[in-house]
Design a protein around this motif. Structure first.
Motif, mmCIF file in Angstrom:
data_model
loop_
_atom_site.group_PDB
_atom_site.id
_atom_site.type_symbol
_atom_site.label_atom_id
_atom_site.label_comp_id
_atom_site.label_asym_id
_atom_site.label_seq_id
_atom_site.Cartn_x
_atom_site.Cartn_y
_atom_site.Cartn_z
ATOM 1 N N ARG A 83 56.050 109.031 -20.825
ATOM 2 C CA ARG A 83 56.486 108.153 -19.495
ATOM 3 C C ARG A 83 55.135 107.453 -19.090
ATOM 4 N N VAL A 84 55.271 106.125 -19.207
ATOM 5 C CA VAL A 84 54.205 105.263 -19.137
ATOM 6 C C VAL A 84 54.634 104.246 -18.361
ATOM 7 N N ASP A 85 53.535 103.813 -17.173
ATOM 8 C CA ASP A 85 53.537 102.551 -16.580
ATOM 9 C C ASP A 85 52.321 101.994 -16.717
ATOM 10 N N SER A 86 52.749 100.725 -17.444
ATOM 11 C CA SER A 86 51.480 99.933 -17.985
ATOM 12 C C SER A 86 51.078 98.688 -17.168
ATOM 13 N N SER A 87 50.110 97.875 -17.616
ATOM 14 C CA SER A 87 49.796 96.399 -16.821
ATOM 15 C C SER A 87 49.177 96.661 -15.497
ATOM 16 N N TRP A 88 48.331 97.807 -15.213
ATOM 17 C CA TRP A 88 47.356 97.969 -14.289
ATOM 18 C C TRP A 88 45.900 97.299 -14.559
ATOM 19 N N ARG A 89 45.248 97.167 -13.493
ATOM 20 C CA ARG A 89 43.868 96.518 -13.616
ATOM 21 C C ARG A 89 43.544 97.561 -12.495
ATOM 22 N N ALA A 90 41.810 97.745 -12.861
ATOM 23 C CA ALA A 90 41.003 98.812 -11.686
ATOM 24 C C ALA A 90 39.837 97.924 -11.002
ATOM 25 N N ILE A 91 40.011 98.123 -9.795
ATOM 26 C CA ILE A 91 39.021 97.527 -8.568
ATOM 27 C C ILE A 91 38.211 98.751 -8.420
ATOM 28 N N LYS A 92 36.850 98.439 -8.897
ATOM 29 C CA LYS A 92 35.768 99.750 -8.616
ATOM 30 C C LYS A 92 35.010 99.443 -7.126
ATOM 31 N N LEU A 148 43.660 100.979 -8.391
ATOM 32 C CA LEU A 148 44.520 100.239 -9.347
ATOM 33 C C LEU A 148 45.358 99.453 -8.819
ATOM 34 N N VAL A 149 45.704 98.199 -9.174
ATOM 35 C CA VAL A 149 46.783 97.344 -8.925
ATOM 36 C C VAL A 149 47.366 96.866 -10.062
ATOM 37 N N LYS A 150 48.773 96.454 -9.930
ATOM 38 C CA LYS A 150 49.299 95.754 -11.069
ATOM 39 C C LYS A 150 48.846 94.625 -11.246
ATOM 40 N N SER A 151 48.733 94.173 -12.734
ATOM 41 C CA SER A 151 48.012 92.767 -13.149
ATOM 42 C C SER A 151 48.403 91.738 -12.396
ATOM 43 N N GLU A 152 49.725 91.700 -12.247
ATOM 44 C CA GLU A 152 50.415 90.673 -11.506
ATOM 45 C C GLU A 152 49.865 90.421 -10.301
ATOM 46 N N ASN A 153 49.152 91.463 -9.722
ATOM 47 C CA ASN A 153 48.779 91.484 -8.045
ATOM 48 C C ASN A 153 47.294 91.322 -8.103
ATOM 49 N N LEU A 154 46.572 91.284 -9.136
ATOM 50 C CA LEU A 154 45.160 91.269 -9.111
ATOM 51 C C LEU A 154 44.522 90.143 -8.304
ATOM 52 N N ALA A 155 44.829 88.810 -8.475
ATOM 53 C CA ALA A 155 44.266 87.897 -7.818
ATOM 54 C C ALA A 155 44.801 87.766 -6.233
ATOM 55 N N ASN A 156 45.919 88.259 -6.132
ATOM 56 C CA ASN A 156 46.482 88.387 -4.674
ATOM 57 C C ASN A 156 45.316 89.617 -4.049
#
Length: 128
Positions: A57-66, A105-113
């Motif tokens: 069970r995997v949910d992909s396409s996340w980016r991490a803000i440190k 972590l935010v979804k990749s498509e939400n990173l710019a926002n």
């Protein structure tokens, strides 16, 4: 309260395994950021996308803000100062805390926002 933050370059996945599942050796061997949390309800893993391949069970396409730390345990409001502007911007998150700092972590498509919302809130993106 304003802080500095950076965006990790990798794409991440969040996986869920049964609470008694064995920890995949590929996860432990993977370099870079990862998080492993076992509770009586689940085993949650945050890892690089390629490491999560084949997990059930995997949910992909996340980016991490440190959030740039370290922070003392008695400092308050740091994570909230990041999460509040993201909530106002409608950005869903998955938060991970370590001894020294926090990762959001935010979804990749939400990173710019997400980055724009954090900058509007007064936070500083490292490298800009």
């Amino acid at each position: 309260m304003t802080q500095s933050f950076s965006v990790l370059p990798q794409n991440f996945a969040i996986a869920r395994l049964e609470p008694g599942a064995e920890l995949p050796s590929a996860v432990l061997a993977s370099p870079g950021f990862m998080s492993i949390t076992r509770t009586e309800d689940e085993l949650s893993i945050v890892c690089a996308v390629d490491v999560a391949a084949g997990l059930p069970r995997v949910d992909s396409s996340w980016r991490a803000i440190k959030v740039q730390g370290p922070f003392a345990f008695d400092q308050t409001g740091i994570l909230a100062s990041f999460l509040d502007p993201l909530a106002v911007a409608g950005v869903g998150i998955f938060a991970v805390s370590t001894f020294d700092t926090d990762y959001i972590l935010v979804k990749s498509e939400n990173l710019a926002n997400a980055v724009a919302a954090l900058k509007r809130a007064g936070h500083h993106l490292i490298g800009e």
